[in-house]
Design a protein around this motif. Structure first.
Motif, PDB file in Angstrom:
ATOM      1  N   SER A 230       0.489  -1.366   0.011  1.00  0.00           N
ATOM      2  CA  SER A 230      -0.327  -0.061  -0.312  1.00  0.00           C
ATOM      3  C   SER A 230       0.655   1.113   0.005  1.00  0.00           C
ATOM      4  N   ILE A 231       0.608   2.203  -0.902  1.00  0.00           N
ATOM      5  CA  ILE A 231       1.675   3.190  -1.038  1.00  0.00           C
ATOM      6  C   ILE A 231       0.673   4.624   0.495  1.00  0.00           C
ATOM      7  N   SER A 232      -0.673   4.373   0.880  1.00  0.00           N
ATOM      8  CA  SER A 232      -0.664   4.753   1.186  1.00  0.00           C
ATOM      9  C   SER A 232      -0.748   4.913   2.850  1.00  0.00           C
ATOM     10  N   GLY A 233      -0.853   3.365   2.903  1.00  0.00           N
ATOM     11  CA  GLY A 233      -0.399   2.885   4.344  1.00  0.00           C
ATOM     12  C   GLY A 233      -2.073   2.281   4.660  1.00  0.00           C
ATOM     13  N   GLN A 234      -2.771   2.747   3.544  1.00  0.00           N
ATOM     14  CA  GLN A 234      -3.682   2.423   4.260  1.00  0.00           C
ATOM     15  C   GLN A 234      -4.543   0.947   3.586  1.00  0.00           C
ATOM     16  N   LEU A 235      -5.283  -0.017   4.398  1.00  0.00           N
ATOM     17  CA  LEU A 235      -5.518  -1.414   4.424  1.00  0.00           C
ATOM     18  C   LEU A 235      -5.922  -1.624   2.177  1.00  0.00           C
ATOM     19  N   LEU A 236      -5.734  -1.959   1.220  1.00  0.00           N
ATOM     20  CA  LEU A 236      -6.159  -1.873  -0.033  1.00  0.00           C
ATOM     21  C   LEU A 236      -7.310  -3.535  -0.268  1.00  0.00           C
ATOM     22  N   GLU A 237      -8.270  -3.392  -1.519  1.00  0.00           N
ATOM     23  CA  GLU A 237      -8.446  -3.649  -1.324  1.00  0.00           C
ATOM     24  C   GLU A 237      -7.956  -5.550  -1.718  1.00  0.00           C
ATOM     25  N   PHE A 238      -8.168  -6.398  -1.326  1.00  0.00           N
ATOM     26  CA  PHE A 238      -7.703  -8.313  -1.495  1.00  0.00           C
ATOM     27  C   PHE A 238      -8.325  -8.753  -3.107  1.00  0.00           C
ATOM     28  N   ARG A 239      -7.430  -8.920  -3.480  1.00  0.00           N
ATOM     29  CA  ARG A 239      -7.065  -9.340  -4.890  1.00  0.00           C
ATOM     30  C   ARG A 239      -7.783 -10.752  -4.888  1.00  0.00           C
ATOM     31  N   PRO A 240      -8.618 -10.924  -5.978  1.00  0.00           N
ATOM     32  CA  PRO A 240     -10.002 -12.548  -5.499  1.00  0.00           C
ATOM     33  C   PRO A 240      -9.012 -13.285  -5.397  1.00  0.00           C
ATOM     34  N   GLY A 241      -7.557 -13.827  -6.274  1.00  0.00           N
ATOM     35  CA  GLY A 241      -6.970 -14.898  -5.787  1.00  0.00           C
ATOM     36  C   GLY A 241      -7.129 -15.364  -4.399  1.00  0.00           C
ATOM     37  N   ILE A 242      -7.124 -14.670  -3.003  1.00  0.00           N
ATOM     38  CA  ILE A 242      -7.782 -15.477  -1.874  1.00  0.00           C
ATOM     39  C   ILE A 242      -8.717 -15.854  -1.987  1.00  0.00           C
ATOM     40  N   GLY A 243      -9.499 -15.226  -2.572  1.00  0.00           N
ATOM     41  CA  GLY A 243     -11.026 -16.020  -2.322  1.00  0.00           C
ATOM     42  C   GLY A 243     -10.891 -17.275  -3.314  1.00  0.00           C
ATOM     43  N   ILE A 244     -10.925 -17.382  -4.023  1.00  0.00           N
ATOM     44  CA  ILE A 244     -10.960 -18.722  -5.343  1.00  0.00           C
ATOM     45  C   ILE A 244      -9.687 -19.493  -4.084  1.00  0.00           C
ATOM     46  N   LEU A 245      -9.037 -19.389  -3.496  1.00  0.00           N
ATOM     47  CA  LEU A 245      -8.117 -20.594  -3.208  1.00  0.00           C
ATOM     48  C   LEU A 245      -8.807 -21.564  -1.523  1.00  0.00           C
ATOM     49  N   LEU A 246      -9.392 -20.179  -1.370  1.00  0.00           N
ATOM     50  CA  LEU A 246     -10.037 -20.671  -0.004  1.00  0.00           C
ATOM     51  C   LEU A 246     -11.206 -21.433   0.152  1.00  0.00           C
ATOM     52  N   ASP A 247     -11.792 -21.051  -0.912  1.00  0.00           N
ATOM     53  CA  ASP A 247     -12.731 -21.478  -1.454  1.00  0.00           C
ATOM     54  C   ASP A 247     -12.735 -23.223  -1.889  1.00  0.00           C
ATOM     55  N   ARG A 248     -11.881 -23.071  -2.358  1.00  0.00           N
ATOM     56  CA  ARG A 248     -11.656 -24.146  -3.282  1.00  0.00           C
ATOM     57  C   ARG A 248     -11.012 -25.623  -2.436  1.00  0.00           C
ATOM     58  N   ARG A 249     -10.178 -24.490  -1.434  1.00  0.00           N
ATOM     59  CA  ARG A 249      -9.257 -25.683  -0.747  1.00  0.00           C
ATOM     60  C   ARG A 249     -10.082 -25.413   0.712  1.00  0.00           C
ATOM     61  N   ARG A 250     -10.903 -24.704   1.184  1.00  0.00           N
ATOM     62  CA  ARG A 250     -11.261 -24.671   2.721  1.00  0.00           C
ATOM     63  C   ARG A 250     -10.433 -25.171   3.588  1.00  0.00           C
ATOM     64  N   VAL A 251      -8.987 -24.406   3.534  1.00  0.00           N
ATOM     65  CA  VAL A 251      -8.286 -24.635   4.994  1.00  0.00           C
ATOM     66  C   VAL A 251      -8.394 -23.222   5.661  1.00  0.00           C
ATOM     67  N   PRO A 252      -8.115 -23.777   7.281  1.00  0.00           N
ATOM     68  CA  PRO A 252      -8.189 -22.175   7.981  1.00  0.00           C
ATOM     69  C   PRO A 252      -7.309 -21.099   7.581  1.00  0.00           C
ATOM     70  N   VAL A 253      -7.571 -20.155   7.692  1.00  0.00           N
ATOM     71  CA  VAL A 253      -7.160 -19.148   7.446  1.00  0.00           C
ATOM     72  C   VAL A 253      -6.985 -18.241   9.299  1.00  0.00           C
ATOM     73  N   VAL A 254      -5.810 -17.273   9.324  1.00  0.00           N
ATOM     74  CA  VAL A 254      -5.574 -16.116  10.057  1.00  0.00           C
ATOM     75  C   VAL A 254      -5.223 -15.250   9.962  1.00  0.00           C
ATOM     76  N   PRO A 255      -6.150 -14.238  10.000  1.00  0.00           N
ATOM     77  CA  PRO A 255      -5.885 -12.970   9.672  1.00  0.00           C
ATOM     78  C   PRO A 255      -4.473 -12.166  11.073  1.00  0.00           C
ATOM     79  N   VAL A 256      -3.836 -11.177  10.008  1.00  0.00           N
ATOM     80  CA  VAL A 256      -2.423 -10.690  10.632  1.00  0.00           C
ATOM     81  C   VAL A 256      -3.016  -8.760  10.195  1.00  0.00           C
ATOM     82  N   ALA A 257      -2.557  -8.470  11.364  1.00  0.00           N
ATOM     83  CA  ALA A 257      -1.945  -7.124  11.484  1.00  0.00           C
ATOM     84  C   ALA A 257      -0.928  -6.554  11.629  1.00  0.00           C
ATOM     85  N   ILE A 258       0.156  -5.803  10.622  1.00  0.00           N
ATOM     86  CA  ILE A 258       1.446  -5.527  11.187  1.00  0.00           C
ATOM     87  C   ILE A 258       1.319  -4.286  11.405  1.00  0.00           C
ATOM     88  N   HIS A 259       2.036  -3.429  12.201  1.00  0.00           N
ATOM     89  CA  HIS A 259       1.937  -2.638  12.759  1.00  0.00           C
ATOM     90  C   HIS A 259       3.107  -1.344  12.974  1.00  0.00           C
TER      91      HIS A 259
END
Length: 886
Positions: A794-823
């Motif tokens: 991100s250029i501004s430091g603000q969270l950008l929109e997520f690209r569709p790839g992560i949705g495709i991956l989790l929809d098809r593989r159905r594995v757990p996901v852990v959200p992370v925030a780096i500050h």
């Protein structure tokens, strides 16, 4: 032997008999037409024109691409005493209507592709169209008599500053140039001339076509004005001389450098060293060593080529020097349509930086205001047998074009040295006078701006009494540099360049357009259109999008129009126009930036293209595509495409998508690599836990076993290192990272570090299939995957929109996901800073989420979109909480 009318040229053609006149390179086929055959065809067509009622002295139009029939039509027109009127294929509807009304032409030679344009024109009387594919013929008759003062050709100026004016040129005007070419002796018996320029302009028509025909030389015509076709014609036609323009030669030099760089490290080093040495020898010792030092280049491009003739617009002296350093002789001509065209010639042994001395029979002088000192530049005035008599139907403009004592005002500014060499400094009509009274010629400033690698084109103008510039980015170089915010990158480039400019030459404002600047077909900027284009770019920026719809092919360059003549490319263009109706579609449109083609969309687009057009776009091919033009280039060369398209599903069969070179990044570490990886882990942990005082929260949320996907926000290069310092080594050993191939794998050292850090190369904008295949294989093996779902920092430091790839991956593989925030990573090393700085860091791991949880809600959106949106919301919540609580 001298010439006084073009009828004498026609008579002389017969004497050359079976010698080759036209050599047409059509793909792999070489077609040759002799002087005898050319003359016979012109005579038959002249007979047909007489039977149609074509009268001596009346204009007859020519609106078509370069081809042998074009040449036959022009010769036949002169055979019957008509005035040949060549027209630019880029003429818009209004421009063509103006020419028809102004010339009153009753007959037009054209092609079937162009014929439909005439039906759309206003007016009750349409000209009779003579298709070049089925020309009329009649009995061979004698040449119509012509006097030197009779009109022979009618050109309409390119309109760089407004509507084109009709310029009638007499037989004497054109014959003078043929005699001049013979007297100068730049080409002679044994030469073979390549002409890649459109014949509608006086320079290629007179110097490129009529001159070689008068001298009895073979003329080589490429079947399309594209780079590969020109190079093929150059070599296959065994050309010794080429008639070109500065933009063509600049593209030639850039293409040579790019090919050398792509040929491997050794080839690139050899070319850089040899060309630098050749340039130094030519510049400082006046020694021409390029042909010797760069022999492989000449053997590949065309060993016979010795002379490059440049006209149409000013050739940058540095570019001329580079061409000579590469091993060619360069001859520069200067003139205007009104001077038919040559006024001066600077031969290969002439004065550096000059456009040469007046050709024999032409006089030049400099008109300076009385108050100016003797050494200052003034307007170039000319007189001689090549100067026209006045514009068609424009008595006031004709009178203004000449001084009281009969000298033609060229509108160019310059000076003549004591040896008679003319040095130009710009055009009076394009001179910008600032509010402070400073004079600025836009072309030199544009050359400075386009020297920056991120700026492909620059158009300088005066807008609302301020100095402004319209910038066109080089998308390929920006992508390779990892710059995704085009506006910010060009702003930084402009600021960087402005520091070295005088204050009055620094643009006060700018706009960015991804549509090429409006130019004539010889490369000059059509400056009267710049302000409108500038306003359009500013409005599009404010509105967030441009007006929808594909541009008319007649607004395109020769190269792009030639692409659309290939049926497959034309079908894909029309298909894209239907698919993206709300976008302003041009050949320079970026699939990524303008059409939103990334991740899933590239996968969908490639699949649809394969289904509709039976072609396969490999990931390597997709990686080359920066613009719609690039896509059309790929489509236009079906021989290079794989047939029988069978799309692969990267999540169903990931191993089939990845080649052996890609799969090696998944290989387990050997013993030395495990040791080095442990040392690297400890060093990274010491830096971030010690120096940056990294605080870790929520680590207990990570499951003890995999597989799982970890999705951090992404604002800095340090993000993966922060994550690596937070995870225990045992977790790191079974965790793999997805790293941008254009950044993390850009050199050998980075690739080595990536191998130790278990990073795999992904490109979420283009190489979607391999990115998803890597992810699928990692998860199949039970390992964890770190995936930055924003796809870029991100250029501004603000969270950008997520690209569709992560949705495709989790929809098809159905594995757990852990959200992370780096500050704090943005403060350490934001995108706009060259070097990092200290700031305290923290990282928080959120609760484990299942794709089934994320899929709930989101309305009627497909599951991948709902998953990506819900995950984005969870990461955003963590980022906001960290920002609030520090």
């Amino acid at each position: 032997m001298s010439c006084s009318t073009l009828q004498e040229l026609l008579t002389r053609l017969v004497a050359h008999g079976d010698r080759p006149a036209l050599v047409v390179i059509e793909g792999e086929v070489r077609r040759q037409i002799s002087y005898g055959e050319l003359t016979a065809a012109a005579a038959r067509l002249a007979g047909g024109l007489r039977e149609l009622g074509v009268k001596p002295g009346e204009p007859i139009g020519l609106l078509a691409e370069n081809r042998p029939e074009w040449v036959v039509a022009a010769l036949a027109g002169w055979w019957v005493g008509a005035v040949v009127m060549p027209l630019d294929l880029q003429l818009g509807r209004d421009g063509l209507a103006h020419v028809l009304q102004d010339s009153q032409a009753r007959f037009f030679f054209t092609s079937a592709v162009q014929a439909e344009r005439f039906a759309k024109l206003p007016g009750e009387t349409a000209p009779r169209l003579l298709l070049l594919d089925s020309l009329p013929s009649g009995p061979d008759r004698a040449l119509a008599p012509a006097r030197p003062r009779d009109p022979a050709a009618l050109f309409y100026t390119s309109g760089t500053t407004g509507r084109g004016k009709g310029v009638p040129l007499s037989h004497a005007n054109l014959a003078f140039q043929l005699n001049t070419m013979a007297e100068l002796g730049l080409v002679g018996p044994g030469d073979r001339v390549l002409l890649p320029l459109p014949l509608h302009h006086v320079y290629p028509l007179v110097i490129g076509l009529l001159g070689p025909l008068w001298l009895g030389l073979p003329l080589i015509l490429p079947d399309a004005p594209t780079g590969p076709r020109i190079l093929r014609a150059l070599k296959e036609g065994e050309a010794t001389a080429m008639i070109g323009v500065p933009r063509l030669y600049q593209a030639m030099v850039d293409g040579i450098a790019a090919k050398a760089a792509a040929g491997g490290r050794l080839a690139g080093l050899y070319f850089k060293t040899a060309s630098a040495l050749a340039l130094a020898l030519r510049r400082y010792l006046h020694v021409r060593a390029g042909r010797l030092l760069l022999g492989p280049l000449h053997r590949k491009l065309g060993p016979s080529l010795r002379l490059l003739a440049s006209g149409g617009s000013a050739l940058d002296p540095e570019l001329a020097l580079k061409l000579e350093a590469l091993g060619w002789k360069v001859a520069i001509g200067y003139g205007l349509t009104e001077t038919s065209p040559l006024l001066t010639v600077n031969p290969p042994a002439g004065r550096f930086g000059s456009v040469g001395r007046a050709v024999p029979g032409v006089e030049l002088r400099i008109d300076r205001p009385a108050r100016e000192e003797g050494g200052s530049d003034g307007e170039v005035l000319a007189r001689g047998p090549n100067v026209f008599a006045g514009y068609r139907n424009l008595p006031q403009q004709s009178a203004a074009a000449f001084t009281a004592d009969g000298w033609f005002r060229t509108g160019d500014l310059g000076r003549i040295d004591d040896q008679g060499y003319l040095f130009l400094s710009g055009r009076a009509s394009t001179l910008i006078v600032t509010a402070g009274g400073k004079n600025i010629q836009p072309e030199p400033l544009e050359e400075i701006l386009t020297a920056h690698p991120f700026i492909r084109e620059a158009g300088v103008l005066q807008y609302q009494q301020r100095l402004a510039v319209l910038l066109v980015p080089d998308l390929a170089l920006l992508r390779r540099a990892g710059e995704h915010d085009i506006e910010a990158a060009l702003r930084a480039a402009l600021l960087e360049l402005s520091r070295d400019l005088p204050s009055y030459q620094r643009p006060d404002q700018y706009a960015v357009s991804r549509e090429a600047l409006p130019r004539t077909r010889l490369g000059k900027i059509r400056r009267h259109l710049l302000e409108g284009r500038y306003q359009q770019a500013k409005q599009e920026r404010e509105a967030g999008a441009g007006a929808g719809g594909a541009i008319d092919p007649h607004e395109m360059s020769d190269h792009d129009r030639a692409l659309l003549e290939v049926p497959a490319a034309r079908e894909v263009w029309q298909w894209l126009a239907r698919r993206y109706p709300a976008v302003r579609l041009t050949p320079d449109t970026s699939p990524h930036l303008d059409l939103g083609v990334d991740s899933l969309e590239w996968l969908n687009l490639a699949t649809d293209l394969g289904r509709h057009f039976n072609l396969e776009l490999s990931e390597e091919t997709i990686g080359r595509i920066e613009t719609v033009r690039d896509l059309l280039e790929e489509v236009a060369h079906p021989a290079e495409q794989a047939k029988g398209f069978t799309p692969l599903d990267p999540l169903a069969d990931p191993a089939a998508v990845l080649d052996a070179g890609q799969r090696r990044w998944l290989a387990p570490h050997n013993l030395p690599q495990r040791v080095l990886a442990w040392l690297l882990y400890q060093l990274n942990r010491a830096i971030f836990r010690g120096i940056f005082r990294l605080r870790v929260k929520g680590l207990a949320n990570l499951p003890a076993t995999g597989p799982l996907v970890i999705t951090p926000n992404h604002v800095s290069y340090v993000d993966p290192f922060v994550l690596g310092a937070a995870l225990p080594f045992e977790v790191m050993r079974r965790t793999r990272f997805a790293g941008l191939s254009e950044v993390a794998f850009s050199n050998a050292f980075f690739r080595f570090i990536c191998r130790l850090g278990q990073v795999v190369p992904v490109d979420p904008r283009r190489a979607t299939a391999s990115s998803l295949a890597f992810a699928a294989l990692i998860l199949e093996r039970g390992d964890n995957l770190v995936w930055f779902p924003e796809g870029e920092r991100s250029i501004s430091g603000q969270l950008l929109e997520f690209r569709p790839g992560i949705g495709i991956l989790l929809d098809r593989r159905r594995v757990p996901v852990v959200p992370v925030a780096i500050h704090g990573a943005y403060q350490v090393w934001p995108r706009h800073r060259r070097w990092p700085r200290w700031h305290r860091l923290s990282i928080e791991f959120g609760p484990v989420l299942r794709p089934e949880q994320l899929e709930k809600g989101g309305g009627e959106s497909p599951p991948p979109e709902r998953i990506a949106q819900a995950l984005h919301a969870r990461v955003a919540r963590l980022v906001e909480r960290q920002s609030t609580h520090g």
